[in-house]
Design an enzyme around this catalytic site. Structure first.
Site, PDB file in Angstrom:
ATOM      1  N   HIS A 195      49.868  16.908  -6.862  1.00  0.00           N
ATOM      2  CA  HIS A 195      50.872  17.687  -8.049  1.00  0.00           C
ATOM      3  C   HIS A 195      50.094  17.903  -9.319  1.00  0.00           C
ATOM      4  O   HIS A 195      49.912  17.397  -9.311  1.00  0.00           O
ATOM      5  CB  HIS A 195      52.089  17.023  -7.780  1.00  0.00           C
ATOM      6  CG  HIS A 195      53.350  17.052  -6.071  1.00  0.00           C
ATOM      7  ND1 HIS A 195      52.970  15.251  -5.288  1.00  0.00           N
ATOM      8  CD2 HIS A 195      53.402  17.596  -5.590  1.00  0.00           C
ATOM      9  CE1 HIS A 195      53.334  15.857  -3.922  1.00  0.00           C
ATOM     10  NE2 HIS A 195      54.253  17.579  -4.581  1.00  0.00           N
ATOM     11  N   SER A 234      58.332  19.905  -2.540  1.00  0.00           N
ATOM     12  CA  SER A 234      58.195  18.939  -3.655  1.00  0.00           C
ATOM     13  C   SER A 234      57.880  19.092  -5.470  1.00  0.00           C
ATOM     14  O   SER A 234      57.429  17.783  -6.887  1.00  0.00           O
ATOM     15  CB  SER A 234      57.134  18.195  -3.272  1.00  0.00           C
ATOM     16  OG  SER A 234      56.084  18.367  -3.020  1.00  0.00           O
ATOM     17  N   ASP A 274      46.693  13.062  -6.924  1.00  0.00           N
ATOM     18  CA  ASP A 274      48.127  13.060  -6.574  1.00  0.00           C
ATOM     19  C   ASP A 274      47.922  15.663  -5.770  1.00  0.00           C
ATOM     20  O   ASP A 274      47.247  15.549  -6.225  1.00  0.00           O
ATOM     21  CB  ASP A 274      49.224  13.013  -7.094  1.00  0.00           C
ATOM     22  CG  ASP A 274      50.212  13.339  -5.866  1.00  0.00           C
ATOM     23  OD1 ASP A 274      50.739  12.330  -5.812  1.00  0.00           O
ATOM     24  OD2 ASP A 274      50.683  13.970  -6.141  1.00  0.00           O
TER      25      ASP A 274
END
Length: 365
Positions: A208, A293, A206
């Site tokens: 993140h 995000s 990912d």
């Protein structure tokens, strides 16, 4: 099928792959076409020509490819997934948009890309951050920037790709410029690099950070806020470890057929004192979080940076971060929002991922 053919026949970017393997993409495509030709003839729905479409202009062919070949050929998805898996394993490559690293690590291509306009955009974004500082000061608020280092920078040892030379010093140079402008910007790169030997601070599959990375960043940001000497309304939180869960990250979509996942142990944060009430309580919220995000409250958010920050600060946090808009748009929205008017902040924490520093800044009128 056109998209699949283009992706399959692209030149392999991994020079370490044996020469024989460089013939594999073409051989694979020819094999799929040969088998597909037979299956196509045997598939009734594929043989149906679209009615009422112009043949001369090509409208009929485009419709046939989209609605019959792409949508109805039974072996299309299997072929795409099979090639995606082979491409990742044999060549160490993903589709355009991601890079395959070692031991299941995936990286966004954005962190390796450069353009002639980079320096101009970096200067423009720095100037806008300074404008935001000045605008917030009208309310008596102070700005703290949570500058998130690139995953490719922190985990450079997990891939053969190199961070481009022209951005090698970007993180620390931007920190220096922001601090010089009087904007507190705690160093997150150094503690991330130190912590990664103990725990992952970014998710493998990912873009993140992990809950551990978010918690570490929250602690460093809270230190920077306390150094400003602002008396924040007190709040206490209980942090609780949630059951571990398997999660396929946002970068796996660039590896069709991938089985790569992350095992994530989320944290939950619950306020335990008698305060609270948010914007409708007697006591306002002194800290506002704006960002991407990495901070936004979404169904896919397992890192809960807002809760970690509130716990580290010992004060409630108003979350104004937004998903899918980058860092600039959420800040613009916040500056003109009723939340800012009704609940003027003492501290605004602006979370900005490093990779967005080179994204074009467009001034609104």
């Amino acid at each position: 099928m056109t998209e699949f053919a283009q992706d399959t026949l692209k030149k392999a970017d991994n020079p370490a792959a044996p020469d024989l393997l460089h013939w594999l993409p073409g051989a694979f495509l020819l094999g799929v076409v040969a088998v597909g030709a037979v299956l196509t003839v045997l598939t009734p729905t594929v043989r149906q020509w679209p009615q009422g479409k112009d043949v001369v202009t090509g409208e009929a062919m485009v419709t046939y490819e989209k609605e019959n070949l792409d949508a109805k050929v039974p072996w299309r998805d299997a072929s795409v997934n099979l090639w995606g898996g082979l491409n990742a394993r044999l060549f160490g490559e993903a589709r355009d948009g991601a890079l395959v690293g070692r031991d299941g690590w995936l990286f966004t291509s954005e962190e390796y890309q450069t353009a002639p306009s980079d320096q101009r955009e970096i200067r423009a974004n720095l100037a806008y951050i300074e404008q935001v500082r000045d605008e917030l000061q009208k309310d008596g608020a102070q700005l703290v920037v949570a500058l998130i280092p690139a995953k490719a920078r922190v985990y450079a040892d997990q891939t053969n790709a190199k961070v481009p030379a022209q951005t090698a010093g970007l993180y620390q140079s931007m920190r220096f410029d922001l601090e010089k402008a009087g904007i507190r910007t705690p160093d997150l790169l150094t503690p991330f690099e130190k912590a990664k030997s103990r725990t992952d601070v970014f998710l493998k599959t990912d873009t993140h950070w992990t809950p551990a990375g978010a918690t570490l960043a929250a602690a460093k940001v809270a230190e920077a806020v306390r150094d400003l000497g602002v008396d924040l309304p007190a709040a206490t939180y209980a942090a609780q470890t949630q059951p571990a869960a398997t999660r396929a990250g946002d970068l796996t979509r660039y590896v069709p057929g991938s089985t790569l996942t992350d095992t994530v142990t989320p944290m939950s944060y619950t306020r335990t004192d008698e305060g609270g009430g948010g914007l409708f309580g007697d006591e306002g919220i002194a800290v506002t979080l704006v960002g991407t995000s990495y901070s936004a409250e979404t169904k896919d958010n397992v890192w809960h940076f807002d809760g970690a920050l509130a716990t580290a600060l010992g004060s409630e946090v108003l979350n104004m971060a937004r998903e899918g808009k980058g860092p600039i748009v959420p800040m613009r929205e916040y500056l003109t929002s009723p939340e800012r008017k009704d609940n003027p902040a003492q501290i605004v924490v602006w979370e900005i991922p490093e990779r967005f520093l080179r994204v074009e800044y467009k001034e609104t009128k």
